[in-house]
Structure formats: C-alpha cells, structure tokens
Design a protein around this motif. Structure first.
Motif, PDB file in Angstrom:
ATOM      1  N   LEU A 118      10.462   0.670  -9.895  1.00 12.18           N
ATOM      2  CA  LEU A 118      10.132   1.859 -10.686  1.00 12.18           C
ATOM      3  C   LEU A 118       8.623   2.027 -10.683  1.00 12.18           C
ATOM      4  O   LEU A 118       7.891   1.066 -10.878  1.00 12.18           O
ATOM      5  CB  LEU A 118      10.561   1.685 -12.144  1.00 12.18           C
ATOM      6  CG  LEU A 118      12.037   1.543 -12.481  1.00 12.18           C
ATOM      7  CD1 LEU A 118      12.215   1.563 -14.001  1.00 12.18           C
ATOM      8  CD2 LEU A 118      12.842   2.667 -11.850  1.00 12.18           C
ATOM      9  N   LYS A 119       8.175   3.252 -10.467  1.00 10.59           N
ATOM     10  CA  LYS A 119       6.743   3.523 -10.545  1.00 10.59           C
ATOM     11  C   LYS A 119       6.487   4.320 -11.812  1.00 10.59           C
ATOM     12  O   LYS A 119       6.868   5.498 -11.897  1.00 10.59           O
ATOM     13  CB  LYS A 119       6.287   4.313  -9.313  1.00 10.59           C
ATOM     14  CG  LYS A 119       6.579   3.602  -7.998  1.00 10.59           C
ATOM     15  CD  LYS A 119       5.791   4.207  -6.849  1.00 10.59           C
ATOM     16  CE  LYS A 119       4.321   3.835  -6.934  1.00 10.59           C
ATOM     17  NZ  LYS A 119       3.521   4.441  -5.864  1.00 10.59           N
ATOM     18  N   LEU A 120       5.890   3.679 -12.785  1.00 17.28           N
ATOM     19  CA  LEU A 120       5.637   4.355 -14.068  1.00 17.28           C
ATOM     20  C   LEU A 120       4.621   5.462 -13.862  1.00 17.28           C
ATOM     21  O   LEU A 120       3.532   5.240 -13.350  1.00 17.28           O
ATOM     22  CB  LEU A 120       5.096   3.359 -15.089  1.00 17.28           C
ATOM     23  CG  LEU A 120       6.046   2.226 -15.485  1.00 17.28           C
ATOM     24  CD1 LEU A 120       5.359   1.299 -16.472  1.00 17.28           C
ATOM     25  CD2 LEU A 120       7.308   2.820 -16.095  1.00 17.28           C
TER      26      LEU A 120
ATOM     27  N   ILE B 246      11.344   4.607  -7.304  1.00 20.73           N
ATOM     28  CA  ILE B 246      11.378   5.877  -8.039  1.00 20.73           C
ATOM     29  C   ILE B 246       9.955   6.248  -8.408  1.00 20.73           C
ATOM     30  O   ILE B 246       9.316   5.537  -9.186  1.00 20.73           O
ATOM     31  CB  ILE B 246      12.180   5.753  -9.357  1.00 20.73           C
ATOM     32  CG1 ILE B 246      13.467   4.982  -9.152  1.00 20.73           C
ATOM     33  CG2 ILE B 246      12.417   7.129  -9.956  1.00 20.73           C
ATOM     34  CD1 ILE B 246      14.471   5.710  -8.355  1.00 20.73           C
ATOM     35  N   ASP B 247       9.484   7.348  -7.853  1.00 23.56           N
ATOM     36  CA  ASP B 247       8.113   7.802  -8.102  1.00 23.56           C
ATOM     37  C   ASP B 247       8.056   8.546  -9.434  1.00 23.56           C
ATOM     38  O   ASP B 247       9.032   9.179  -9.833  1.00 23.56           O
ATOM     39  CB  ASP B 247       7.687   8.740  -6.963  1.00 23.56           C
ATOM     40  CG  ASP B 247       6.191   8.724  -6.733  1.00 23.56           C
ATOM     41  OD1 ASP B 247       5.470   8.102  -7.551  1.00 23.56           O
ATOM     42  OD2 ASP B 247       5.744   9.312  -5.739  1.00 23.56           O
ATOM     43  N   ASP B 248       6.913   8.471 -10.084  1.00 24.78           N
ATOM     44  CA  ASP B 248       6.678   9.219 -11.321  1.00 24.78           C
ATOM     45  C   ASP B 248       7.791   9.011 -12.338  1.00 24.78           C
ATOM     46  O   ASP B 248       8.269   9.970 -12.976  1.00 24.78           O
ATOM     47  CB  ASP B 248       6.518  10.726 -11.023  1.00 24.78           C
ATOM     48  CG  ASP B 248       5.440  10.977  -9.995  1.00 24.78           C
ATOM     49  OD1 ASP B 248       4.469  10.199  -9.956  1.00 24.78           O
ATOM     50  OD2 ASP B 248       5.568  11.934  -9.207  1.00 24.78           O
TER      51      ASP B 248
ATOM     52  N   VAL C  44       6.036   5.160   1.585  1.00 27.69           N
ATOM     53  CA  VAL C  44       5.790   6.562   1.939  1.00 27.69           C
ATOM     54  C   VAL C  44       6.520   7.462   0.954  1.00 27.69           C
ATOM     55  O   VAL C  44       7.551   7.085   0.405  1.00 27.69           O
ATOM     56  CB  VAL C  44       6.268   6.915   3.380  1.00 27.69           C
ATOM     57  CG1 VAL C  44       5.492   6.161   4.432  1.00 27.69           C
ATOM     58  CG2 VAL C  44       7.751   6.674   3.531  1.00 27.69           C
ATOM     59  N   ASN C  45       5.957   8.633   0.725  1.00 33.31           N
ATOM     60  CA  ASN C  45       6.587   9.602  -0.178  1.00 33.31           C
ATOM     61  C   ASN C  45       7.566  10.461   0.599  1.00 33.31           C
ATOM     62  O   ASN C  45       7.242  10.964   1.669  1.00 33.31           O
ATOM     63  CB  ASN C  45       5.519  10.487  -0.812  1.00 33.31           C
ATOM     64  CG  ASN C  45       4.645   9.710  -1.762  1.00 33.31           C
ATOM     65  OD1 ASN C  45       5.034   9.438  -2.897  1.00 33.31           O
ATOM     66  ND2 ASN C  45       3.477   9.299  -1.290  1.00 33.31           N
ATOM     67  N   VAL C  46       8.750  10.618   0.037  1.00 35.10           N
ATOM     68  CA  VAL C  46       9.774  11.418   0.694  1.00 35.10           C
ATOM     69  C   VAL C  46      10.077  12.628  -0.176  1.00 35.10           C
ATOM     70  O   VAL C  46      10.378  12.501  -1.367  1.00 35.10           O
ATOM     71  CB  VAL C  46      11.053  10.585   0.918  1.00 35.10           C
ATOM     72  CG1 VAL C  46      12.177  11.453   1.430  1.00 35.10           C
ATOM     73  CG2 VAL C  46      10.777   9.454   1.900  1.00 35.10           C
TER      74      VAL C  46
ATOM     75  N   LEU D 201      10.640   3.723   0.524  1.00 31.98           N
ATOM     76  CA  LEU D 201      10.662   5.180   0.398  1.00 31.98           C
ATOM     77  C   LEU D 201      10.525   5.527  -1.074  1.00 31.98           C
ATOM     78  O   LEU D 201      11.282   5.038  -1.909  1.00 31.98           O
ATOM     79  CB  LEU D 201      11.976   5.747   0.944  1.00 31.98           C
ATOM     80  CG  LEU D 201      12.332   5.405   2.391  1.00 31.98           C
ATOM     81  CD1 LEU D 201      13.611   6.117   2.795  1.00 31.98           C
ATOM     82  CD2 LEU D 201      11.200   5.788   3.337  1.00 31.98           C
ATOM     83  N   GLU D 202       9.542   6.371  -1.382  1.00 32.94           N
ATOM     84  CA  GLU D 202       9.360   6.800  -2.772  1.00 32.94           C
ATOM     85  C   GLU D 202      10.051   8.134  -2.983  1.00 32.94           C
ATOM     86  O   GLU D 202       9.756   9.118  -2.302  1.00 32.94           O
ATOM     87  CB  GLU D 202       7.865   6.941  -3.084  1.00 32.94           C
ATOM     88  CG  GLU D 202       7.137   5.624  -3.093  1.00 32.94           C
ATOM     89  CD  GLU D 202       5.754   5.745  -3.721  1.00 32.94           C
ATOM     90  OE1 GLU D 202       5.407   6.834  -4.225  1.00 32.94           O
ATOM     91  OE2 GLU D 202       5.028   4.743  -3.696  1.00 32.94           O
ATOM     92  N   LEU D 203      10.976   8.130  -3.928  1.00 29.67           N
ATOM     93  CA  LEU D 203      11.702   9.362  -4.248  1.00 29.67           C
ATOM     94  C   LEU D 203      11.404   9.738  -5.684  1.00 29.67           C
ATOM     95  O   LEU D 203      11.316   8.863  -6.546  1.00 29.67           O
ATOM     96  CB  LEU D 203      13.211   9.113  -4.126  1.00 29.67           C
ATOM     97  CG  LEU D 203      13.720   8.690  -2.751  1.00 29.67           C
ATOM     98  CD1 LEU D 203      15.130   8.148  -2.860  1.00 29.67           C
ATOM     99  CD2 LEU D 203      13.692   9.875  -1.824  1.00 29.67           C
TER     100      LEU D 203
ATOM    101  N   VAL E  79       0.862  -1.186   0.000  1.00 30.68           N
ATOM    102  CA  VAL E  79       0.000   0.000   0.000  1.00 30.68           C
ATOM    103  C   VAL E  79       0.895   1.232   0.000  1.00 30.68           C
ATOM    104  O   VAL E  79       2.013   1.196   0.517  1.00 30.68           O
ATOM    105  CB  VAL E  79      -0.939   0.064   1.236  1.00 30.68           C
ATOM    106  CG1 VAL E  79      -1.952  -1.073   1.221  1.00 30.68           C
ATOM    107  CG2 VAL E  79      -0.153   0.065   2.536  1.00 30.68           C
ATOM    108  N   GLU E  80       0.402   2.307  -0.629  1.00 36.71           N
ATOM    109  CA  GLU E  80       1.132   3.575  -0.570  1.00 36.71           C
ATOM    110  C   GLU E  80       0.384   4.512   0.372  1.00 36.71           C
ATOM    111  O   GLU E  80      -0.834   4.695   0.256  1.00 36.71           O
ATOM    112  CB  GLU E  80       1.227   4.228  -1.953  1.00 36.71           C
ATOM    113  CG  GLU E  80       1.910   5.608  -1.887  1.00 36.71           C
ATOM    114  CD  GLU E  80       2.071   6.307  -3.230  1.00 36.71           C
ATOM    115  OE1 GLU E  80       1.606   5.772  -4.254  1.00 36.71           O
ATOM    116  OE2 GLU E  80       2.663   7.410  -3.242  1.00 36.71           O
ATOM    117  N   ALA E  81       1.119   5.095   1.319  1.00 37.04           N
ATOM    118  CA  ALA E  81       0.536   6.056   2.250  1.00 37.04           C
ATOM    119  C   ALA E  81       0.490   7.423   1.579  1.00 37.04           C
ATOM    120  O   ALA E  81       1.492   7.889   1.046  1.00 37.04           O
ATOM    121  CB  ALA E  81       1.379   6.120   3.519  1.00 37.04           C
TER     122      ALA E  81
HETATM  123 MG    MG Z   1       4.153   8.294  -4.530  1.00 31.33          MG
END
Ligand code: MG
Ligand code: C2E
Ligand code: MG
Length: 383
Positions: free
Chosen positions: A289-291, A268-270, A205-207, A238-240, A146-148
């Motif tokens: 990797l998050k497309l 890696i976010d986005d 979590v998004n950082v 950790l999403e960067l 899950v993503e917070a």
């Molecule tokens: Mg994110």
C-alpha cells in the motif's frame, strides 16, 4: 436508458455507449445549433423521469456536452475531445444541463489536440524519459526500490511533468503506447543496473486505468518486456490507483488474478484518497500500500490525518501487506511514521525523482542518509 435515448433521436442518428455512464449521440442533418440544443434538452427531460428498477424508483441526472462539426475540425478524435470539454463544462455548471463547446473551450481544445499529436512524435523521437525516485527503508536508509516517473523533454516547452500530458494521453488513447514504452524502458534500465551490480530489489511503474482495461495487452506487454530485458517478474511492481481496483472488484476482473500469476508485484497508489470500500484488499493479492501524499503531508498538523495513517499502517500489517508512505518531506513526518510502525518511505526528504544516471549514483551508495544525520557530519565524523 438506451430505450429512452433512442426514443429521443431520429432513426438516422447514431447512439453509442462508451461504457459506464457515458453515451454519445451523432446527430446528422443539423442545420442550426439550436437543433442540437433542443435534442439535449429533450434527452435531459426524458432521463429525468424516474426509472423503476425491481420495484424501486431511481432518479438520475444527466450532463451533456455538444460540439458542432465544422470542416476545419481535425477529425473524429478532435471532435471527441471538444465534446468532452463541453461535457465537463456542463458538469461544472451543475447537474442536468447541457453546454456547447465554446470559444474559450476551443483554446483548451487546441492545446490538448496539439499535445496529443506531439506526444505520438515524442515517443518516436525518444523525447520521453523516465526519472526515478528512491524508496527507502526507514530504519536503515537502505534503498529498497525506485519508482519510475515519466518526464517529457519537450522541444520548445522544456521539461514537462506528467500532469501536463498524462490526462490528455488517457483521453486520446496515447497512454497505451506510452505505457508500453514505460514498462519496457523500466525493465531495460533494471537490466543495466543488474549488469552493474547495483539493481534495487524492485522498480515500480505507474499503470493508468486505461491500460488496465486493455487487460490482455497489459499482460502481454509486461511479459514481453520482462523477457526482452531478462529480468525477474518479482522485480517489477505495477502501481494501480485505488479507484482502478475498486472498479475491477465490481467487474470481477481477471486481470488482477493474472498479473500476480505472472509474478509481478501489485501496489496500490495513493491509498486513502476518495474511496472507502476496502473489499478489494481481501480479494486481490496486493503486495504494497502506498499511503497517499495528501494524508502523509498533514500527519503532524492534523490529528485526524494522523489517525487515518496509523489505522492504514495497522491494516496493512494485519493483512501482511507492505506499506510505504509517499510524499515524505520533513523529519517530523519521518518520526511520526517510525512511531506509527511504518517501515518504508518515499519523498523529497530522501530524494526527488532524478535521472537514471543520478539515481545510479545513489544506488551505488545503496542507502540515503536521512537529512538530519547528513546535517551533522562534522560532529559525527570527528567522534
Ligand atoms: Mg505512483
Ligand atoms: P504518483 O505515482 O503518486 O507519483 C508521486 C508524485 O509525487 C510524483 O509526481 C513525485 O514527483 C511527487 N513527489 C514525490 N515525493 C514528493 C514529496 O515529498 N513532496 C511532493 N510535493 N511531491 C512528491 P510526478 O512525477 O509529477 O507524477 C505525478 C503523477 O503522474 C504520478 O503520481 C502518477 O500518477 C502519474 N505518472 C507519473 N509517471 C507516470 C507513467 O509513467 N505512467 C502513468 N500512467 N502515470 C504516470
Ligand atoms: Mg502516489
């Protein structure tokens, strides 16, 4: 550059560098706004003269935002926010110009300053809440993480999305205590799910880049939160943003070496927005990797997006990195992703971000049936 700035100002004025290409000048004894305008014009001219660096001529342009101190200003922080807004105004008008903080800007400023102040109180009052969006294995519908995502239950304005306050929090530094709270709360929640026997394999979590720059604090926060909650480092991701990693690569940052040493995962976010250098993928231990949503959104309508997404999926596979598609909204997108070899997805098609209580219900079920299958329950149960 600094030489030229110093040349432009008087001895009693203060020149400061905020990092990168951001400088600030505190001009004293200004009796008339035109004096500040005159200084800005002078700086613009001085910087426009080409620099010679290792025999090459380099030209730069500058944008300058000006704010005049008045006694009713709330303090240095408010002044910085106003100067920043004026700077963005200057940038919007095109390069090489300066702009004053105007009345129009003033209104925006007022809102920002209020939000920054309210945000500090919100943290203390417990008005911030984490929502969670499931991440799904496409082949089975199993929830693999899950993503917070933060929300603010604002006392008068209702539920606020991060876009309303994260950028302001980043500019005012409030994102540091906020980010710390997010990590801590996500770990605490994960522990509760463990106790209930429904914990997903990972919580992301998004950082923010601001947190990432305070490297040692980030490491310490993460370590402390993990220990306090008693959860494994490998369960926290950790999403960067891509841009953060690009910068880290250029600065040979050690943070990115340290974080995986703690055992936490890095995503890696986005991915695929804005930056073209992929060097960081060869340097740092990235797990996933998050497309980016923008790419996924158009895969079924634009063949170029489709090609980029297919290539990114192949790239991830070759590097042995997991890949998840963000912002998946339609069955057509799911079909495309499966055909392209993408194994994981996240998006409204499966579930919107929901409260901890609601996501717990989903976690108890363990899987999310794709809508298409859910849409035919009568025939399938009858069969
Ligand atoms: Mg994110
Ligand atoms: P993100 O990390 O890329 O998160 C994905 C965003 O897309 C979320 O918006 C989510 O609600 C939305 N989304 C998910 N699936 C779909 C879909 O199928 N269609 C569409 N149209 N949107 C979808 P949200 O929650 O408003 O968050 C926006 C951004 O704010 C996040 O982007 C992240 O960069 C930032 N953010 C959120 N929570 C935090 C936090 O705790 N700390 C920091 N520093 N940033 C945060
Ligand atoms: Mg994203």
């Amino acid at each position: 550059m600094v030489e030229r700035l110093k040349e432009a100002v008087k001895d009693e004025d203060l020149v400061a560098r905020f990092g990168g290409d951001e400088f600030a000048i505190l001009q004293t004894d200004v009796t008339d706004p035109t004096m500040a305008g005159a200084l800005a014009a002078k700086i613009g001219k001085l910087l426009a003269t080409p620099f010679t660096i290792e025999g090459h001529q380099v030209r730069i342009t500058s944008s300058i935002g000006i704010v005049l101190f008045t006694p009713d200003l709330a303090g240095p922080e408010a002044m910085m926010v106003q100067a920043d807004l004026a700077l963005y105004g200057a940038k919007d008008e095109g390069r090489n110009c300066y702009r004053f903080h105007s009345l129009d800007l003033d209104q925006q400023v007022h809102e920002r300053v209020t939000i920054a102040e309210e945000l500090r109180l919100a943290l203390e009052d417990g008005d911030l809440e984490l929502y969670y969006q499931p991440q799904v294995e496409l082949a089975t519908g199993r929830i693999i993480g899950v993503e917070a995502l933060i929300r603010w239950n604002h006392k008068t304005r209702g539920l606020l999305a991060p876009a309303c306050f994260i950028p302001i929090a980043e500019r005012t530094g409030a994102v540091l205590p906020l980010g710390q709270w997010v990590i801590d709360e996500a770990c605490r929640q994960l522990k509760l799910w463990h106790l209930e026997g429904i914990a997903p394999p990972t919580v992301a979590v998004n950082v923010s880049s601001v947190q990432f720059k305070g490297a040692s604090e980030l490491e310490r926060d993460v370590e402390e939160s993990l220990a306090r909650a008693g959860v494994e480092a490998g369960e926290l991701e950790l999403e960067l943003a891509e841009s953060v990693l690009m910068e880290a690569t250029q600065k040979h940052s050690e943070t990115l070496q340290e974080l995986p040493r703690l055992g936490v995962r890095i995503a890696i976010d986005d991915f695929g927005t804005g930056y073209s250098s992929l060097k960081y993928l060869t340097v740092y231990p990235v797990n996933r990797l998050k497309l980016a949503q923008e790419l996924v959104f158009r895969v079924t309508v634009d063949y170029r997006n489709a090609a980029v997404v297919r290539a990114a999926i192949r790239l991830a596979h070759e590097l042995g990195i997991e890949v998840i598609a963000e912002g998946v909204e339609t069955e057509a997108q799911v079909r495309f992703l499966i055909a392209a070899g993408c194994e994981q997805a996240q998006g409204f098609y499966f579930s919107r971000p929901v409260t901890a209580a609601r996501v717990a219900e989903l976690l108890r079920e363990g899987r999310i049936e794709p809508v298409s299958r859910r849409a035919r329950p009568l025939t399938s149960t009858a069969a």
